[in-house]
Design an enzyme around this catalytic site. Structure first.
Site, PDB file in Angstrom:
ATOM      1  CB  SER A  73      -0.907   0.016   1.237  1.00 51.66           C
ATOM      2  OG  SER A  73      -1.543   1.273   1.387  1.00 51.66           O
TER       3      SER A  73
ATOM      4  CE1 TYR B 164      -4.123  -1.627   5.203  1.00 49.59           C
ATOM      5  CE2 TYR B 164      -3.455   0.639   4.754  1.00 49.59           C
ATOM      6  CZ  TYR B 164      -3.834  -0.615   4.302  1.00 49.59           C
ATOM      7  OH  TYR B 164      -3.925  -0.853   2.955  1.00 49.59           O
TER       8      TYR B 164
END
Length: 700
Positions: A577, A590
């Site tokens: 990501s 995250y």
């Protein structure tokens, strides 16, 4: 060991209500599809059917007789109308005056296009004369196991006479081609009351002047042979009786999971191969028998069999009673090398001055006592079909050895078909393989948007794909859709939690059994969470790290083990990501887990390089469409973080990007394809950002 043989007769599947009102050519198609729907009648791609039909000649406007016959390379079970070649019968008859003898029979194939009716582009097969010169309207040629069992027996002529009397004749072995067509012509003229003929070591021809009568004749002749074989086999020890006992189903698959990647590594030197495993009752009966090895050494009989399976299989030195798998794995290189040497010697003994060059000398079929049969080929369907053909060969050997003595095709005859110049020309006309042909990929998070898009891209480029996901319902739906689009051979699935060490190992083993090994891992499983750090619980922190860091480690570790066994290199792609490089508010768990992924990929790139295992990363940003992690709380949380609603979030991300473009699952799939393919063969340890531009995520 003896057996009471079950008589498994064919059903007559002709449906008069369906056939009613069909033209002669439509009846041919119907007859072909019904015959091909039962593999006991003929194997995939084997045999052919024809009809002689009156058509209007587009040049003269007059009726002329036209031969409709299965075109080259077709399959009667799935053929459509455009799969038939159409040729003028008067021109086919005229070819007889051009024939210069058996030494020149191959040149007759070159004349067939000159006989084409209505400029039909479907190429006529070498079997065209066999159908043309039988003086009946409808002709079937099939490779039923029961018939070939008789045809491959030592005294096949006598057995044919005993079973059928004068209604079905017999012809000695002759390679398919123009000369055999003339033999059939002569037989029919000399035996006008015969309804067909058994071809030694080959198959069956039947004929009639009505489509249904021809179909009925084919079914009845096969059933007559089946019933006779069953009666004669009563009480006979099958293949000499049992020598081994089968392992239980889980143990069989475990042995196959160990053997298949090792074999794949040895046979995949020139191109990647895909494997298939078969442990059906028929296979186990054969591989466990006393006579398996001497029968296997004789090779197959029917030309279709050994074109798909090579002249003979390799028998793996496994003893199920001893469980000597380690010993077998150690000796496998020598066994495979010996097979290659033997095959090369066979080539040298039999080659002609104009023979094509030696082809892949590796076995196609591997027989494992107590376990089953493994086949390898350039794609999954071919590997599966090769296994089906060897099951046909097993059935033939079973029948022939029960009533007589099984006889394989003479070595020189086998070679002359395997290395036939016409067969070589057919191979040369095949399309160039796709970029991922023969590759096997495992995609985690396979039920999500990115996972599905990546699977679609890989499948479209020729790969086989194992999809894994914790979402069983989504996985089933995805696999069903992909199988409908690409075929059931090339896609499989396993429900798996990436944090479960045992489940990950089991999924890799399942991939090995289903496809033979692994070339590409796309680690894509994910979750997302959003919370200020003071509201981030230890459970939330741990869940992110468990799935996005530890899960990626576990899957990669097992992929490395498998790729090391194959010793063929490999490609691992992490879907990370933008947040792994650029900090984001209210997402510390995250972002940290994603950063861990990226650094793990760098470490693995270092470790894998010497083995040709490349590890690279795709960094998406804001892929909302189709993504499972953007459902529910995460979407609400991110919308809240940026002060917008659900509808405005995608537009906000698009406007935030430098290129002002939305990022879609298909965009990530393109990057994952590049990093898995030979296009990036010299790249490892790299990161590709697919985020429409975000300067905070620049890698340099």
């Amino acid at each position: 060991m003896s057996t009471d043989v079950e008589i498994n007769l064919l059903d007559n599947r002709w449906d008069a209500s369906v056939a009613s009102g069909m033209s002669e050519s439509e009846l041919l198609l119907y007859r072909s599809n019904v015959l091909g729907s039962d593999k006991r009648v003929t194997n995939y791609g084997g045999g052919n059917t024809s009809a002689k039909v009156l058509e209007i000649d587009p040049l003269t406007g007059e009726a002329t007789e036209v031969l409709w016959v299965k075109g080259s390379g077709g399959d009667i079970g799935s053929i459509k109308m455009d799969g038939f070649a159409t040729l003028y019968m008067d021109k086919l008859q005229a070819l007889k005056s051009l024939y210069r003898g058996v030494e020149f029979e191959d040149e007759m194939v070159g004349y067939l296009p000159h006989c084409t009716f209505k400029l039909n582009p479907r190429a006529a097969s070498i079997d065209t004369p066999l159908h043309a010169y039988v003086p009946r309207k409808h002709v079937d040629h099939v490779h039923a196991d029961a018939i070939i069992a008789i045809a491959a027996s030592k005294n096949s002529k006598d057995l044919t006479q005993e079973i059928f009397g004068d209604k079905i004749g017999w012809l000695p072995w002759k390679k398919p081609g123009y000369e055999l067509g003339l033999w059939l012509d002569k037989f029919c003229r000399e035996n006008p009351d015969a309804d067909g003929v058994v071809l030694e070591s080959h198959g069956l021809f039947t004929w009639a002047d009505d489509a249904k009568a021809c179909y009925d004749m084919t079914i009845n002749v096969i059933n007559q042979a089946t019933e006779w074989l069953a009666q004669k086999s009563e009480g006979v020890a099958v293949f000499g009786g049992a020598k081994h006992e089968s392992l239980d189903v889980d143990a069989r698959r475990a042995v196959a999971a160990s053997l298949m990647p090792a074999i794949r590594g040895f046979v995949g030197g020139n191109q990647h191969m895909v494997g298939h495993f078969n442990d059906s009752d028929a296979v186990l009966e054969f591989v466990n028998s006393q006579n398996m090895e001497p029968l296997a050494a004789l090779g197959t009989s029917c030309p279709d069999h050994f074109l798909r399976t090579k002249i003979r299989p390799l028998v793996v030195d496994f003893d199920p009673a001893k469980g000597n798998l380690d010993e077998v794995m150690e000796g496998l290189p020598a066994q495979i090398a010996t097979y290659r040497d033997d095959y090369a010697a066979y080539y040298e003994r039999c080659k002609h001055d104009n023979s094509p060059a030696l082809r892949d000398p590796n076995a196609v079929v591997y027989l494992v006592p107590g376990v089953g049969m493994i086949t390898f080929a350039k794609d999954k369907a071919t590997a599966r079909i090769g296994g089906e053909f060897y099951v046909n060969a097993i059935n033939v050997m079973r029948g022939a050895s029960a009533v007589s003595e099984y006889v394989g095709l003479p070595e020189q005859e086998a070679f002359d078909i395997e290395y036939w110049l016409l067969e070589e020309a057919k191979l040369q006309r095949m399309p160039k393989p796709k970029s991922l042909a023969g590759r096997v990929a495992l995609v985690t998070g396979g039920a999500g948007g990115i996972g599905t898009a990546t699977a679609i891209k890989y499948l479209s480029e020729g790969a086989c794909v194992m999809l894994v996901d914790i979402n069983a319902d989504g996985l089933a739906t995805t696999v069903e859709a992909l199988a409908a689009q690409f075929g059931g051979d090339v896609v499989r699935s396993v429900e798996m939690n990436v944090t479960d060490e045992g489940a990950v190992a089991a999924a890799m083993a399942e991939t090995s059994v289903e496809f033979g090994g692994l070339d590409i891992l796309v680690s894509n499983a994910g979750i997302a969470s959003s919370a200020p750090v003071e509201e981030t619980s230890l459970a939330l922190w741990s869940k992110n790290l468990d799935i996005l860091s530890t899960g990626y480690f576990l899957v990669s570790r097992e992929a490395f083990k498998l790729m090391r066994v194959q010793d063929m290199g490999g490609a691992i792609v992490f879907v990370a990501s933008k947040n792994g490089l650029a900090a984001s508010p209210n997402a510390s768990a995250y972002c940290t887990a994603k950063a861990s992924e990226i650094h793990l990929a760098r470490c693995l790139a270092l470790e894998g390089a010497e083995g040709g295992i490349r590890v690279n990363v795709v960094n998406p940003d804001a892929v909302l469409r189709g993504s499972k992690i953007w459902e529910g709380e995460w979407l609400d949380q991110r919308a809240g973080t940026y002060g917008t609603d659900k509808e405005g979030l995608e537009e906000m991300y698009r406007q935030r990007s430098m290129l002002k473009r939305s990022v879609l699952p298909e965009d990530i799939a393109e990057a994952a394809f590049f990093l898995a393919s030979d296009l990036s063969a010299k790249s490892t340890g790299n990161i590709i950002n697919v985020d429409a531009g975000n300067k905070e995520a620049f890698t340099r």
